[in-house]
Design a protein around this motif. Structure first.
Motif, PDB file in Angstrom:
ATOM      1  N   GLN A  79       0.849  -1.185   0.000  1.00 56.55           N
ATOM      2  CA  GLN A  79       0.000   0.000   0.000  1.00 56.55           C
ATOM      3  C   GLN A  79       0.887   1.240   0.000  1.00 56.55           C
ATOM      4  O   GLN A  79       2.109   1.140   0.120  1.00 56.55           O
ATOM      5  CB  GLN A  79      -0.925  -0.005   1.214  1.00 56.55           C
ATOM      6  N   ASP A  80       0.284   2.413  -0.118  1.00 56.92           N
ATOM      7  CA  ASP A  80       1.061   3.648  -0.182  1.00 56.92           C
ATOM      8  C   ASP A  80       1.706   3.931   1.172  1.00 56.92           C
ATOM      9  O   ASP A  80       1.049   4.362   2.109  1.00 56.92           O
ATOM     10  CB  ASP A  80       0.158   4.820  -0.590  1.00 56.92           C
ATOM     11  N   GLY A  81       2.983   3.656   1.289  1.00 58.80           N
ATOM     12  CA  GLY A  81       3.722   3.906   2.521  1.00 58.80           C
ATOM     13  C   GLY A  81       3.614   2.806   3.546  1.00 58.80           C
ATOM     14  O   GLY A  81       4.188   2.914   4.633  1.00 58.80           O
ATOM     15  N   VAL A  82       2.901   1.718   3.250  1.00 58.41           N
ATOM     16  CA  VAL A  82       2.683   0.648   4.222  1.00 58.41           C
ATOM     17  C   VAL A  82       2.906  -0.706   3.558  1.00 58.41           C
ATOM     18  O   VAL A  82       2.443  -0.945   2.443  1.00 58.41           O
ATOM     19  CB  VAL A  82       1.249   0.698   4.795  1.00 58.41           C
ATOM     20  N   PHE A  83       3.636  -1.587   4.256  1.00 57.52           N
ATOM     21  CA  PHE A  83       3.796  -2.966   3.800  1.00 57.52           C
ATOM     22  C   PHE A  83       3.041  -3.878   4.748  1.00 57.52           C
ATOM     23  O   PHE A  83       3.301  -3.906   5.947  1.00 57.52           O
ATOM     24  CB  PHE A  83       5.271  -3.374   3.754  1.00 57.52           C
ATOM     25  N   ILE A  84       2.074  -4.634   4.218  1.00 61.01           N
ATOM     26  CA  ILE A  84       1.265  -5.555   5.015  1.00 61.01           C
ATOM     27  C   ILE A  84       1.922  -6.926   4.961  1.00 61.01           C
ATOM     28  O   ILE A  84       1.995  -7.568   3.913  1.00 61.01           O
ATOM     29  CB  ILE A  84      -0.177  -5.612   4.477  1.00 61.01           C
ATOM     30  N   GLU A  85       2.418  -7.385   6.099  1.00 57.34           N
ATOM     31  CA  GLU A  85       3.223  -8.602   6.128  1.00 57.34           C
ATOM     32  C   GLU A  85       2.403  -9.871   5.949  1.00 57.34           C
ATOM     33  O   GLU A  85       2.929 -10.891   5.518  1.00 57.34           O
ATOM     34  CB  GLU A  85       4.002  -8.677   7.446  1.00 57.34           C
ATOM     35  N   ASN A  86       1.128  -9.840   6.291  1.00 57.23           N
ATOM     36  CA  ASN A  86       0.296 -11.038   6.203  1.00 57.23           C
ATOM     37  C   ASN A  86       0.073 -11.413   4.739  1.00 57.23           C
ATOM     38  O   ASN A  86      -0.536 -10.658   3.994  1.00 57.23           O
ATOM     39  CB  ASN A  86      -1.045 -10.770   6.886  1.00 57.23           C
ATOM     40  N   CYS A  87       0.550 -12.571   4.311  1.00 57.13           N
ATOM     41  CA  CYS A  87       0.420 -13.012   2.920  1.00 57.13           C
ATOM     42  C   CYS A  87      -0.704 -14.031   2.804  1.00 57.13           C
ATOM     43  O   CYS A  87      -0.717 -15.037   3.522  1.00 57.13           O
ATOM     44  CB  CYS A  87       1.725 -13.629   2.428  1.00 57.13           C
ATOM     45  N   ALA A  88      -1.630 -13.777   1.887  1.00 53.87           N
ATOM     46  CA  ALA A  88      -2.771 -14.674   1.714  1.00 53.87           C
ATOM     47  C   ALA A  88      -2.365 -15.992   1.067  1.00 53.87           C
ATOM     48  O   ALA A  88      -2.954 -17.035   1.347  1.00 53.87           O
ATOM     49  CB  ALA A  88      -3.851 -13.993   0.877  1.00 53.87           C
ATOM     50  N   SER A  89      -1.349 -15.966   0.208  1.00 55.31           N
ATOM     51  CA  SER A  89      -0.887 -17.172  -0.486  1.00 55.31           C
ATOM     52  C   SER A  89       0.524 -17.514  -0.034  1.00 55.31           C
ATOM     53  O   SER A  89       1.333 -16.615   0.230  1.00 55.31           O
ATOM     54  CB  SER A  89      -0.916 -16.976  -2.006  1.00 55.31           C
ATOM     55  N   ARG A  90       0.823 -18.817   0.023  1.00 56.50           N
ATOM     56  CA  ARG A  90       2.134 -19.261   0.494  1.00 56.50           C
ATOM     57  C   ARG A  90       2.650 -20.391  -0.388  1.00 56.50           C
ATOM     58  O   ARG A  90       1.885 -21.088  -1.078  1.00 56.50           O
ATOM     59  CB  ARG A  90       2.066 -19.711   1.953  1.00 56.50           C
ATOM     60  N   LEU A  91       3.984 -20.571  -0.360  1.00 62.20           N
ATOM     61  CA  LEU A  91       4.658 -21.600  -1.150  1.00 62.20           C
ATOM     62  C   LEU A  91       5.530 -22.446  -0.237  1.00 62.20           C
ATOM     63  O   LEU A  91       6.047 -21.957   0.777  1.00 62.20           O
ATOM     64  CB  LEU A  91       5.531 -20.965  -2.231  1.00 62.20           C
ATOM     65  N   SER A  92       5.726 -23.709  -0.617  1.00 63.18           N
ATOM     66  CA  SER A  92       6.651 -24.556   0.156  1.00 63.18           C
ATOM     67  C   SER A  92       8.096 -24.197  -0.168  1.00 63.18           C
ATOM     68  O   SER A  92       8.975 -24.259   0.695  1.00 63.18           O
ATOM     69  CB  SER A  92       6.389 -26.026  -0.147  1.00 63.18           C
ATOM     70  N   ARG A  93       8.337 -23.792  -1.419  1.00 59.81           N
ATOM     71  CA  ARG A  93       9.673 -23.345  -1.833  1.00 59.81           C
ATOM     72  C   ARG A  93       9.535 -22.509  -3.093  1.00 59.81           C
ATOM     73  O   ARG A  93       8.586 -22.692  -3.863  1.00 59.81           O
ATOM     74  CB  ARG A  93      10.611 -24.534  -2.070  1.00 59.81           C
ATOM     75  N   PRO A  94      10.462 -21.598  -3.349  1.00 61.15           N
ATOM     76  CA  PRO A  94      10.378 -20.765  -4.563  1.00 61.15           C
ATOM     77  C   PRO A  94      10.612 -21.604  -5.815  1.00 61.15           C
ATOM     78  O   PRO A  94      11.376 -22.575  -5.787  1.00 61.15           O
ATOM     79  CB  PRO A  94      11.515 -19.746  -4.367  1.00 61.15           C
ATOM     80  N   PRO A  95       9.972 -21.255  -6.935  1.00 61.59           N
ATOM     81  CA  PRO A  95      10.212 -21.966  -8.197  1.00 61.59           C
ATOM     82  C   PRO A  95      11.677 -21.820  -8.631  1.00 61.59           C
ATOM     83  O   PRO A  95      12.310 -20.788  -8.380  1.00 61.59           O
ATOM     84  CB  PRO A  95       9.277 -21.264  -9.185  1.00 61.59           C
ATOM     85  N   GLU A  96      12.196 -22.819  -9.278  1.00 56.69           N
ATOM     86  CA  GLU A  96      13.598 -22.800  -9.699  1.00 56.69           C
ATOM     87  C   GLU A  96      13.875 -21.700 -10.708  1.00 56.69           C
ATOM     88  O   GLU A  96      14.994 -21.177 -10.772  1.00 56.69           O
ATOM     89  CB  GLU A  96      13.981 -24.166 -10.286  1.00 56.69           C
ATOM     90  N   ASN A  97      12.876 -21.343 -11.530  1.00 52.60           N
ATOM     91  CA  ASN A  97      13.087 -20.323 -12.558  1.00 52.60           C
ATOM     92  C   ASN A  97      12.734 -18.920 -12.087  1.00 52.60           C
ATOM     93  O   ASN A  97      12.661 -17.990 -12.890  1.00 52.60           O
ATOM     94  CB  ASN A  97      12.273 -20.658 -13.810  1.00 52.60           C
ATOM     95  N   MET A  98      12.501 -18.742 -10.793  1.00 50.98           N
ATOM     96  CA  MET A  98      12.190 -17.411 -10.264  1.00 50.98           C
ATOM     97  C   MET A  98      13.451 -16.543 -10.238  1.00 50.98           C
ATOM     98  O   MET A  98      14.493 -16.979  -9.762  1.00 50.98           O
ATOM     99  CB  MET A  98      11.634 -17.527  -8.836  1.00 50.98           C
ATOM    100  N   PRO A  99      13.406 -15.323 -10.743  1.00 53.73           N
ATOM    101  CA  PRO A  99      14.584 -14.442 -10.726  1.00 53.73           C
ATOM    102  C   PRO A  99      15.053 -14.180  -9.295  1.00 53.73           C
ATOM    103  O   PRO A  99      14.224 -14.083  -8.379  1.00 53.73           O
ATOM    104  CB  PRO A  99      14.080 -13.152 -11.382  1.00 53.73           C
TER     105      PRO A  99
END
Length: 299
Positions: free
Chosen positions: A257-277
């Motif tokens: 958001q504008d000036g605010v980072f909301i730490e609660n993430c609605a979606s989660r992963l077990s590990r990052p994809p191998e092709n993720m930058p």
């Protein structure tokens, strides 16, 4: 408050189990019973409904939208729902599944459902905590029928009051800290404005010169953001890889958001994809920009 922030409570916690049949619930302590949310509360009439065309920018009564804590505007008519600290009201948003506890009179837009505890069965404040996270947001559709069907474990009233008392004490403390943070953020905003808009630095007398943007300190230059910073794109994650209890949270537009980072993430992963930058693995002090529309940005 007139034109200010109306007082309501909303907590963000882990998802709770969704049971649709009483026999699906685990064994409950003696004296507890499994009950649908529809049977555990009384649904109130919302009164006159408002929309973006009928609200005011300031007013006596706030009009709830379907977000976690926002309002679409205000009005000066009779409130649709009476609420107070001694008689709070729980609201459920049909399309977003957001649950709030309101402690002041309010009105609603369409698809906001106000509820109170059922006398002799449930306490309203306990009901608010009991239904948190029962129905998740899979996509933008009506969730209220599923919410009414959801089964919750209902303890005796004495235990309900103890649970609500403990949790509300924590939430009151959180609210106090949020207000303190808001004051600090306003102080930081004004300090930033003093330094980088009015160029008034403590103990420094700067010589001002004309520029295409107006007067600015001598020696300063004007550059486009793209010439001094590199804008990197995000990554298109596949929803099929999301899991409920993953170790990695997925940051979306809603988090920035504008000036605010909301730490609660609605979606989660077990590990990052191998092709993720590599730059998509966020680190402390990373700068994020979200862009919803041409004129709406978060930083």
């Amino acid at each position: 408050e007139r034109g200010g922030v109306a007082w309501g409570l909303r907590v963000s916690g882990p998802q709770q189990p969704l049971w649709l049949k009483a026999e699906d619930t685990p064994s409950l302590p003696h004296g507890w019973q499994a009950m649908s949310t529809a049977d555990a509360c009384i649904q109130l009439k919302p009164g006159k409904l408002f929309d973006a065309k009928t609200v005011l920018p300031v007013g006596r009564v706030p009009v709830l939208n379907q977000s976690a804590s926002g309002f679409i505007g205000y009005h000066d008519e009779y409130p649709g729902v009476e609420a107070s600290r001694v008689r709070p009201v729980v609201t459920f948003a049909n399309h977003t599944c957001e649950v709030r506890l309101m402690r002041q009179p309010f009105s609603c837009i369409q698809n906001i459902f106000p509820k109170i505890g059922k006398p002799g069965v449930t306490e309203t404040e306990w009901f608010f905590y009991a239904v948190q996270g029962r129905v998740g947001l899979a996509d933008y559709k009506g969730h209220h029928p599923l919410f009414r069907q959801a089964i919750i474990p209902v303890p005796p009233l004495s235990i309900q009051r103890r649970i609500a008392s403990i949790l509300s004490a924590y939430d009151d403390l959180i609210e106090v800290n949020r207000r303190r943070i808001a004051v600090l953020e306003e102080m930081a905003r004004r300090l930033f404005e003093e330094w980088f808009v009015h160029f008034r630095f403590p103990g420094n007398q700067l010589r001002m010169v004309d520029s295409e943007l107006g007067p600015m300190p001598e020696g300063w230059s004007i550059d486009q953001l793209g010439s001094i910073a590199k804008l990197l794109s995000g990554f298109a994650f596949k929803s099929s890889t999301f899991i409920e209890d993953g170790d990695f949270g997925l940051v979306t537009i809603k988090n920035v958001q504008d000036g605010v980072f909301i730490e609660n993430c609605a979606s989660r992963l077990s590990r990052p994809p191998e092709n993720m930058p590599p730059h998509c693995a966020l680190k402390l002090a990373d700068l994020l920009q979200s862009r919803l529309r041409e004129s709406e940005h978060g930083l």
